[in-house]
Every structure is written in structure tokens, then in C-alpha cells.
Design a protein around this motif. Structure first.
Motif, PDB file in Angstrom:
ATOM      1  N   ALA A  96       0.829  -1.210   0.000  1.00 20.48           N
ATOM      2  CA  ALA A  96       0.000   0.000   0.000  1.00 20.48           C
ATOM      3  C   ALA A  96       0.862   1.258   0.000  1.00 20.48           C
ATOM      4  CB  ALA A  96      -0.925  -0.016   1.209  1.00 20.48           C
ATOM      5  N   ARG A  97       1.994   1.230   0.696  1.00 22.30           N
ATOM      6  CA  ARG A  97       2.900   2.396   0.685  1.00 22.30           C
ATOM      7  C   ARG A  97       3.547   2.566  -0.680  1.00 22.30           C
ATOM      8  NH1 ARG A  97       4.567   0.280   5.690  1.00 22.30           N
ATOM      9  NH2 ARG A  97       6.420  -0.618   4.676  1.00 22.30           N
ATOM     10  N   ASP A  98       3.892   1.436  -1.311  1.00 24.82           N
ATOM     11  CA  ASP A  98       4.574   1.512  -2.609  1.00 24.82           C
ATOM     12  C   ASP A  98       3.644   2.020  -3.711  1.00 24.82           C
ATOM     13  OD1 ASP A  98       6.800   0.522  -1.357  1.00 24.82           O
ATOM     14  OD2 ASP A  98       6.581  -1.534  -2.124  1.00 24.82           O
ATOM     15  N   THR A  99       2.382   1.584  -3.674  1.00 22.79           N
ATOM     16  CA  THR A  99       1.423   1.984  -4.714  1.00 22.79           C
ATOM     17  C   THR A  99       0.108   2.387  -4.050  1.00 22.79           C
ATOM     18  OG1 THR A  99       0.830  -0.346  -4.976  1.00 22.79           O
ATOM     19  CG2 THR A  99       2.395   0.573  -6.573  1.00 22.79           C
ATOM     20  N   PRO A 100       0.064   3.519  -3.384  1.00 25.07           N
ATOM     21  CA  PRO A 100      -1.150   3.911  -2.643  1.00 25.07           C
ATOM     22  C   PRO A 100      -2.355   4.157  -3.539  1.00 25.07           C
ATOM     23  CG  PRO A 100       0.419   5.723  -2.760  1.00 25.07           C
ATOM     24  CD  PRO A 100       1.138   4.516  -3.268  1.00 25.07           C
ATOM     25  N   ASP A 101      -2.121   4.378  -4.835  1.00 23.85           N
ATOM     26  CA  ASP A 101      -3.244   4.607  -5.742  1.00 23.85           C
ATOM     27  C   ASP A 101      -3.870   3.304  -6.219  1.00 23.85           C
ATOM     28  OD1 ASP A 101      -0.857   4.004  -7.068  1.00 23.85           O
ATOM     29  OD2 ASP A 101      -1.553   4.916  -8.942  1.00 23.85           O
ATOM     30  N   ARG A 102      -3.245   2.154  -5.919  1.00 26.85           N
ATOM     31  CA  ARG A 102      -3.758   0.874  -6.409  1.00 26.85           C
ATOM     32  C   ARG A 102      -4.063  -0.122  -5.300  1.00 26.85           C
ATOM     33  NH1 ARG A 102       0.365  -1.316 -10.759  1.00 26.85           N
ATOM     34  NH2 ARG A 102      -1.254  -2.920 -10.888  1.00 26.85           N
ATOM     35  N   VAL A 103      -3.478   0.054  -4.132  1.00 22.91           N
ATOM     36  CA  VAL A 103      -3.601  -0.934  -3.059  1.00 22.91           C
ATOM     37  C   VAL A 103      -3.913  -0.223  -1.751  1.00 22.91           C
ATOM     38  CG1 VAL A 103      -2.375  -2.672  -1.686  1.00 22.91           C
ATOM     39  CG2 VAL A 103      -2.004  -2.549  -4.162  1.00 22.91           C
ATOM     40  N   THR A 104      -4.746  -0.846  -0.926  1.00 23.24           N
ATOM     41  CA  THR A 104      -4.975  -0.376   0.438  1.00 23.24           C
ATOM     42  C   THR A 104      -4.935  -1.576   1.378  1.00 23.24           C
ATOM     43  OG1 THR A 104      -6.478   0.789   1.947  1.00 23.24           O
ATOM     44  CG2 THR A 104      -7.493  -0.533   0.221  1.00 23.24           C
ATOM     45  N   ALA A 105      -4.443  -1.339   2.588  1.00 26.79           N
ATOM     46  CA  ALA A 105      -4.448  -2.362   3.637  1.00 26.79           C
ATOM     47  C   ALA A 105      -5.461  -2.014   4.716  1.00 26.79           C
ATOM     48  CB  ALA A 105      -3.053  -2.492   4.246  1.00 26.79           C
ATOM     49  N   VAL A 106      -6.316  -1.034   4.424  1.00 26.91           N
ATOM     50  CA  VAL A 106      -7.312  -0.544   5.384  1.00 26.91           C
ATOM     51  C   VAL A 106      -8.699  -0.996   4.926  1.00 26.91           C
ATOM     52  CG1 VAL A 106      -8.289   1.497   6.479  1.00 26.91           C
ATOM     53  CG2 VAL A 106      -5.855   1.434   5.914  1.00 26.91           C
ATOM     54  N   MET A 107      -9.493  -1.498   5.857  1.00 24.21           N
ATOM     55  CA  MET A 107     -10.802  -2.047   5.507  1.00 24.21           C
ATOM     56  C   MET A 107     -11.825  -0.970   5.171  1.00 24.21           C
ATOM     57  SD  MET A 107     -13.018  -4.870   7.644  1.00 24.21           S
ATOM     58  CE  MET A 107     -11.647  -6.024   7.610  1.00 24.21           C
ATOM     59  N   SER A 108     -11.624   0.256   5.597  1.00 23.29           N
ATOM     60  CA  SER A 108     -12.590   1.343   5.403  1.00 23.29           C
ATOM     61  C   SER A 108     -13.025   1.442   3.944  1.00 23.29           C
ATOM     62  CB  SER A 108     -11.986   2.672   5.851  1.00 23.29           C
ATOM     63  OG  SER A 108     -12.782   3.744   5.412  1.00 23.29           O
ATOM     64  N   LYS A 109     -14.348   1.507   3.730  1.00 24.53           N
ATOM     65  CA  LYS A 109     -14.875   1.591   2.370  1.00 24.53           C
ATOM     66  C   LYS A 109     -14.360   2.827   1.648  1.00 24.53           C
ATOM     67  CE  LYS A 109     -19.133  -1.090   2.813  1.00 24.53           C
ATOM     68  NZ  LYS A 109     -20.606  -1.087   2.641  1.00 24.53           N
ATOM     69  N   ALA A 110     -14.205   3.912   2.381  1.00 17.99           N
ATOM     70  CA  ALA A 110     -13.748   5.160   1.757  1.00 17.99           C
ATOM     71  C   ALA A 110     -12.358   5.017   1.171  1.00 17.99           C
ATOM     72  CB  ALA A 110     -13.779   6.289   2.788  1.00 17.99           C
ATOM     73  N   GLN A 111     -11.541   4.107   1.723  1.00 14.66           N
ATOM     74  CA  GLN A 111     -10.171   3.909   1.250  1.00 14.66           C
ATOM     75  C   GLN A 111     -10.073   2.920   0.096  1.00 14.66           C
ATOM     76  OE1 GLN A 111      -7.440   5.590   2.487  1.00 14.66           O
ATOM     77  NE2 GLN A 111      -8.950   6.775   3.639  1.00 14.66           N
ATOM     78  N   ARG A 112     -11.191   2.301  -0.250  1.00 17.45           N
ATOM     79  CA  ARG A 112     -11.123   1.190  -1.198  1.00 17.45           C
ATOM     80  C   ARG A 112     -11.548   1.554  -2.614  1.00 17.45           C
ATOM     81  NH1 ARG A 112     -13.808  -3.599   2.353  1.00 17.45           N
ATOM     82  NH2 ARG A 112     -13.502  -4.765   0.436  1.00 17.45           N
ATOM     83  N   VAL A 113     -12.051   2.751  -2.839  1.00 17.66           N
ATOM     84  CA  VAL A 113     -12.472   3.155  -4.178  1.00 17.66           C
ATOM     85  C   VAL A 113     -11.259   3.177  -5.109  1.00 17.66           C
ATOM     86  CG1 VAL A 113     -13.530   4.956  -5.572  1.00 17.66           C
ATOM     87  CG2 VAL A 113     -14.396   4.496  -3.261  1.00 17.66           C
ATOM     88  N   ARG A 143      -9.146   0.889  -5.599  1.00 15.63           N
ATOM     89  CA  ARG A 143      -8.007   0.146  -5.055  1.00 15.63           C
ATOM     90  C   ARG A 143      -8.399  -1.299  -4.759  1.00 15.63           C
ATOM     91  NH1 ARG A 143      -8.103   5.046  -2.182  1.00 15.63           N
ATOM     92  NH2 ARG A 143      -6.277   6.381  -2.520  1.00 15.63           N
ATOM     93  N   VAL A 144      -7.399  -2.144  -4.637  1.00 13.16           N
ATOM     94  CA  VAL A 144      -7.579  -3.514  -4.182  1.00 13.16           C
ATOM     95  C   VAL A 144      -7.235  -3.558  -2.697  1.00 13.16           C
ATOM     96  CG1 VAL A 144      -6.744  -5.883  -4.339  1.00 13.16           C
ATOM     97  CG2 VAL A 144      -7.104  -4.544  -6.431  1.00 13.16           C
ATOM     98  N   PHE A 145      -8.151  -4.050  -1.908  1.00 12.19           N
ATOM     99  CA  PHE A 145      -7.919  -4.189  -0.470  1.00 12.19           C
ATOM    100  C   PHE A 145      -7.261  -5.543  -0.214  1.00 12.19           C
ATOM    101  CE2 PHE A 145     -10.127  -5.638   3.616  1.00 12.19           C
ATOM    102  CZ  PHE A 145      -9.103  -5.144   4.423  1.00 12.19           C
ATOM    103  N   ILE A 146      -6.084  -5.540   0.380  1.00 14.28           N
ATOM    104  CA  ILE A 146      -5.420  -6.774   0.797  1.00 14.28           C
ATOM    105  C   ILE A 146      -5.870  -7.064   2.221  1.00 14.28           C
ATOM    106  CG2 ILE A 146      -3.245  -7.985   1.171  1.00 14.28           C
ATOM    107  CD1 ILE A 146      -1.917  -6.149  -0.819  1.00 14.28           C
TER     108      ILE A 146
END
Length: 671
Positions: A575-592, A594-597
Motif C-alpha cells: 500500500a505504501r509503494d502503490t497507494p493509488d492501487r492498493v490499500t491495507a485498510v478495511m474502510s470503504k472510503a479507502q477502497r475506491v 483500489r484492491v484491499f489486501i
């Protein structure tokens, strides 16, 4: 109060509730303080004598209070669906008996039920001005002393659906599978306005489209004299190839089309009907028969169980691009007392299955099958559990055939299932504890609750999980409509005392957020694969059977918390390397976008969909093991969507693509 058509668009939003649109007679039930009951139709006709068995049912529960209920009188067919044709048959028999002065003639073979959906008065209090929600709450509080004769219609609010992560499309899929006419959306703040047709109640009938063979026609009457009044329809039995009668259609034609059809049909005249069996005489009065060479298309709402007739049809037009041989009759075609065998494999039954040219073995509503060393009783095999018509029998067929590759992934793991007793789109629930009535041969394990305490602050009782280690366990679960099977990343030592072993698998659940898909998950999976391989772990992949996918590694660790901690670090790193494509946070607002791991599924309290499990979606999709070549090649979501039939074919060709998972165990990296 009357409903207005919603124009084909079901209303959505927190202010709406949904009820089944019932296929019966609208009826008002008026109960006097002394218990005297009067039943009246929408037009004011008195139904009381005709449906005498409904009179007085509620009186004991009301304890001297008056009440007025609005609802529908229905008759159920053998599949448990209201069927208007059977209600009409009952009415015809009643009128015949009444004309012959035999008013007390019983109708025990066609029992009726009053399904209430509104309460207009209770005691001296009128509820007409009360909001729908209040009326509904008061109605649910009225005791139903005989639910076989009087009950309350099920309702679903938009908020309840949303909280269950379901949509109105899921609701409509459930209603379709259950065989109802449709739904009525009701505004939750609206009062009851007698005799008014308002936008507070909006009806959404369900229709389906089907191709049919034109087998005959009726001459038009009145202003349609000299043209076609209606068409008589047929289709081929998928099992025998014989031409069967499907009913008729008399609406949906333009005047010009009626005239054109008349010319074509006159040229195709034949002396008798083309069907394998004689259609009902009442249906074919004035019929003129034609050679069955023209294909058309109709919309319809329902297929009757008794006879497989189309109901509520409307003509859409000719299909000159289709050949009659391609036109197959819809479900149901056979009578309900002979549903198709779920085809438990020969290895399970000890008997030879039907050959490719043999008809399925006939069986009744309940059958006994041999599954390995066990005998099980199965029921409702022709009940659709999916929107596509995929039945419980087909679910059992799938789990029976996939058992050799599925069971090793369940062995020793406490099972959690999601059951869909009314099919996908209906009520669903997680079930951890072994349900009442489970067979005594089913192995179980009692484990402490992972939360440790109950909602009252006290330590809760252990959960008794089922363990499925043989074919019979799978068939038993499938017969309960347990479509989804979920397992943790650890196994258990059944003891005594039972003990959770340390996790032996680690999982990364890749969940695509809005504006992403499994294609984006594949790109993230490729990056995770590189990192995990560098840490000495072998990575296997499978689809979730829904929108995403999971990656698995077989691990050695003594610390139950270590897999979550390690997986979280990797997820946060990507998520730090590619914050525009990946999130490690479950919050729906963070997932638009992005792929949630989801690293948290490694927690001992969490479970993941098992490999080869069905999913409760519109289609019978499966959580399917896939190769890395398939992941690298994926550019469209449809490339990684697999149904039960697809998966059986893949396993027959490739075997279990997760076979090597447990043979590649490696120490879980630390630090």
C-alpha cells in the motif's frame, strides 16, 4: 389501497419496504368483538361462505377486540408456491357445489391460506392514518393461532437488505426462484388510503422471456375478426424431444402483426394438433392447427407446476433466426412428484449411475440415497436455489462429484457454513454450531469462543463445530442448502480435550473495491507472489467465487498471531509503494479504485471460503483454484469466473491445482 406500476424500475432507498406480490384473491378480513368474521373481495363481494375455513381463526387471539386486516387468499402448489390456477379451480368447484345446494362440500385437497399484509383497525382504534411501519409493527404483534390458515406476508426493508450486503437485485432473484409474481414496494411513512391507487405502493411484476413454437391459433373476434385473436404455443421437452403444449398468448400484437400472422398461418394449416399429448379441451376451443415451424418470443411471469403452462404471457414477435428444434420448454416440465435424481456418483452409492441415453431415475419429494457408508434422506431436490434455476439436486450433484478434491481442504478444520433455505436472494445465515437434527455420525469439535465472552459479559458456551471428513457430510450439508463452506487457517486436535493447532496456512484475500475488478487483483497478486517467493514461500491462488481472489502459502509457525502480523506488514508495504492501487485498510472510503489486501483473515476468529465451495451469488459460481499462467493472462473479469459445471470439467482435466499446497510448507518469516 391499490398499487401503481413502477414502470419496471424497483424503488430503492431507506424509506422503502418490499413485500411479495401474491398470486391470489385480494381479501379484507373483518373480525367483530364477538369473533364473527366477514371476508370481502376488493369489489365488495362476500367471500365468507366460500372460504369458511378462514372465518373465526383469529378470534381467540384477539380476545374480544375487533380487527380489520388486508391481505390475499392463496392456494399453494406442491412446490410451496401460490398458484392462481389452483385457486380458480377451487372457485369453479365451489360454484358448482353451491348451484347444486351442496354448500358444505369440503375442499381438503385445495386448502386456502389468508396472508395478511396490513392492519387497518385494532379494537376501537383506526390505523388508516398511521404510517406503514407502525401498521406493520402492530400487525406482527397480532398472534397467529393457526399459521396454516392465517399468517403475515414476509417483508424486507431496504435498510435490512443493505445491512446484509444484499441488493434489490438479490431480492428479485430470490422472489424469482421462489416462484412469486413479483414484489410491491411500500413507502414506510405512508398512511393507508382505501380505494386509492397511489405512488406509495408500487408493484414490480417479474417477467421472463422465452422462445416458443407457434402450433396453432384462434380466429379473432369483434374488431379482430378476420385476423389472429391468439396463438397456441409449444416447445420441446429437453429430456424426450417431444413437442409439449405451453399455453397461449393473446396480447402484445399490433393490428398489422395480427394481419401478417394470419396470412402466414393460413398457409401452414394441418388437420390436428402437433403435440405428443392432447392439450386440455377447454384451452383449444376454436383452435386452428398449423405445422410447428414458426418460432416466436413471448414474455411471461410464471410457469405452472401442474402442466408447465406459461402464465401472464405477451407476444414480442417472430424469431426467424431460430429453428424450432432449438426451442426447449422451461422448468418445470415434469410433474413435481418425479424430480430428477441429484446423481450421487457411483462411488458413493455403490450402484451404477444412469448411462448417457438412459432417463434419470424417478423419485419422490423425499428420497434415500447411499453416500459412502451412510444412508441419507434428501428432500425438495427440484427447488431452485439460484436465480438461474440451479436446483438443490444440482447442488448435491456438484458437491458429490467435487468431494474427492474438496474433502482434503476441509479435513480437520472446523466448518462454518452459510445456509440459503429459500435460495439465493432469500434469508441467509452463518451457522457455526451443529444444528439440531444433525446425524449422530457427524464428527464435531467443541472449541472456546474466540471472543471469550458473551454479550452479557460472561464467558460464553463453547461452539460445537461440525467436521466434514467424508462424502456423507458434504451431502448432508448440501441438503440443508448450505451453499457456502468456510474454514479457518488452522486444524484441530479433537482430543479430548480438543485443541486448536497453530495455523498451517496463511491467506491473503484480495478484494477489489469500486471501479476495480479481479483483473486488478491479478496485478496485485503478481507483486505479492514476488515478495513471498523471495521470503521462501510457495504461493497458490484461487478465485473467491465472487469478485476477488485469495493467495495461500503453507507455513510452519508456533505463534497463532504471527501469520496476521506478517501478512499485515506485507499489505502495508504494498500500500505504501502503490497507494493509488492498493490499500491495507478495511474502510470503504479507502477502497475506491483500489484492491484491499485483507490480511485479517489469518486471525483465529476468521474463516475464508473453502476451495471448491459454491458461492451464494446469482449464478452457482465456485471458489476455483487457478494457475499463475491464468493470472498473468487475465485481462477481463469473465476469464476467471467459473461455475459448478466449469469446475467439474477443470478438475477432470487438471486434477486439484492445490494438490501441492501442503507439501510446500516453509517456516514463516520473522522480522
Amino acid at each position: 389501497m391499490l398499487a401503481t406500476s413502477d414502470g419496471g424500475r424497483l424503488k430503492e432507498g431507506p424509506e422503502w419496504a418490499y413485500e411479495y406480490k401474491l398470486d391470489g384473491y385480494r381479501c379484507c378480513m373483518q373480525v367483530a368483538p364477538d369473533g364473527a368474521t366477514r371476508l370481502t373481495s376488493r369489489s365488495g363481494n362476500d367471500f365468507t361462505a366460500e372460504f369458511a375455513e378462514l372465518a373465526g381463526v383469529l378470534a381467540p387471539a384477539l380476545e374480544g377486540m375487533a380487527a380489520v386486516l388486508d391481505g390475499e387468499i392463496v392456494v399453494y402448489n406442491e412446490a410451496g408456491q401460490p398458484e392462481f390456477g389452483m385457486l380458480q379451480e377451487r372457485r369453479g368447484r365451489y360454484q358448482t357445489h353451491r348451484a347444486s345446494l351442496r354448500r358444505a362440500e369440503p375442499f381438503t385437497d385445495l386448502p386456502v391460506r389468508f396472508l395478511a399484509f396490513d392492519l387497518l383497525q385494532l379494537g376501537e382504534e383506526s390505523l388508516l392514518r398511521a404510517a406503514y411501519d407502525e401498521r406493520r409493527e402492530r400487525l406482527l404483534a397480532v398472534p397467529m393461532p393457526d399459521p396454516y390458515r392465517v399468517a403475515v406476508v414476509r417483508a424486507f426493508t431496504f435498510i435490512e437488505l443493505d445491512a446484509d450486503r444484499r441488493t434489490t437485485a438479490d431480492l428479485l432473484a430470490h422472489v424469482t426462484a421462489a416462484g412469486h409474481e413479483g414484489v410491491v414496494a411500500k413507502h414506510r411513512r405512508a398512511p393507508y388510503t382505501p380505494g386509492k391507487r397511489t405512488d406509495a405502493w408500487l408493484k414490480h411484476p417479474l417477467t421472463q422471456t422465452i422462445e416458443v413454437i407457434v402450433c396453432g391459433w384462434r380466429p379473432g373476434q369483434g374488431r379482430f375478426t378476420g385476423t389472429v385473436g391468439g396463438l397456441l404455443l409449444g416447445a420441446h421437452d429437453p429430456r424426450t424431444g417431444e413437442l409439449r403444449y405451453l399455453g397461449d398468448v393473446g396480447t402484445g400484437f399490433t393490428d398489422a402483426e395480427r394481419a401478417r400472422l394470419h396470412v402466414r398461418l393460413e398457409a401452414l394449416h394441418r388437420p390436428g394438433h402437433p403435440f405428443a399429448d392432447d392439450p386440455p379441451r377447454a384451452d383449444v376451443a376454436r383452435a386452428r392447427w398449423v405445422e410447428p415451424v414458426m418460432v416466436g418470443e413471448v414474455v411471461f411471469r410464471q410457469v405452472t407446476r401442474s402442466g408447465g403452462r406459461l402464465r401472464h404471457t405477451a407476444w414480442r414477435g417472430l424469431r426467424d433466426d431460430k429453428e424450432p428444434v432449438e426451442v426447449l420448454a422451461p422448468r418445470p416440465l415434469r410433474e413435481p412428484e418425479t424430480p430428477a435424481l441429484p446423481d450421487v456418483p457411483a462411488a458413493a452409492t455403490g450402484t451404477r449411475p444412469p448411462g448417457p441415453d438412459e432417463p434419470p431415475r424417478p423419485l419422490g419429494p423425499k428420497i434415500t440415497v447411499q453416500a459412502g457408508a451412510r444412508q441419507l434422506t434428501l428432500s425438495n431436490l427440484d427447488k431452485p436455489l439460484y436465480r438461474t434455476g440451479f436446483t438443490k439436486g444440482e447442488v448435491i450433484h456438484y458437491y458429490s462429484h467435487i468431494a474427492p478434491v474438496l474433502l482434503p481442504h476441509l479435513a480437520g478444520r472446523p466448518i462454518t457454513v452459510i445456509r440459503f433455505p429459500d435460495g439465493v436472494g432469500g434469508e441467509q445465515f452463518f451457522e457455526k454450531n451443529v444444528p439440531r437434527g444433525a446425524p449422530d455420525w457427524l464428527p464435531t469439535v467443541a472449541l472456546p469462543r474466540t471472543s471469550g465472552r458473551s454479550r452479557h459479559g460472561q464467558r460464553g458456551d463453547p461452539i460445537e463445530y461440525p467436521l466434514i471428513d467424508e462424502l456423507a457430510g458434504l451431502v448432508w450439508a448440501a441438503n440443508m442448502a448450505a451453499l457456502e463452506i468456510h474454514v479457518p487457517q488452522y486444524t484441530v486436535d479433537p482430543g479430548p480435550p480438543p485443541v486448536r493447532r497453530a495455523p498451517d496456512r496463511m491467506v491473503f484475500d484480495l478484494d477489489p473495491g469500486p471501479d476495480t475488478s479481479i483483473v486488478d487483483c491479478c496485478r496485485v497478486a503478481e507483486r505479492l507472489h514476488e515478495v513471498l517467493a523471495a521470503d521462501g514461500l510457495t504461493v497458490f491462488a484461487k478465485t473467491s467465487g465472487s469478485k476477488g481472489m485469495q493467495l495461500y502459502c503453507s507455513i510452519d509457525t508456533d505463534d497463532p498471531a504471527a501469520p496476521s502480523a506478517y501478512a499485515k506488514r506485507l499489505a502495508q508495504r504494498l500500500a505504501r509503494d502503490t497507494p493509488d492501487r492498493v490499500t491495507a485498510v478495511m474502510s470503504k472510503a479507502q477502497r475506491v479504485g483500489r484492491v484491499f489486501i485483507d490480511w485479517s483473515q489469518n486471525n483465529i476468529a476468521k474463516t475464508t471460503i473453502a476451495p471448491y465451495s459454491l458461492r451464494g451469488r446469482d449464478q452457482p459460481t465456485v471458489s476455483t483454484p487457478i494457475t499463475w499462467n491464468e493470472i498473468h493472462a487475465c485481462r477481463r473479469p469473465a476469464q476467471l469466473v467459473f461455475t459448478a459445471e466449469d469446475v467439474l470439467g477443470r478438475v477432470a482435466e487438471h486434477g486439484d491445482l492445490l494438490t501441492g499446497l501442503d507439501n510446500t510448507r516453509a517456516p514463516l518469516p520473522t522480522g
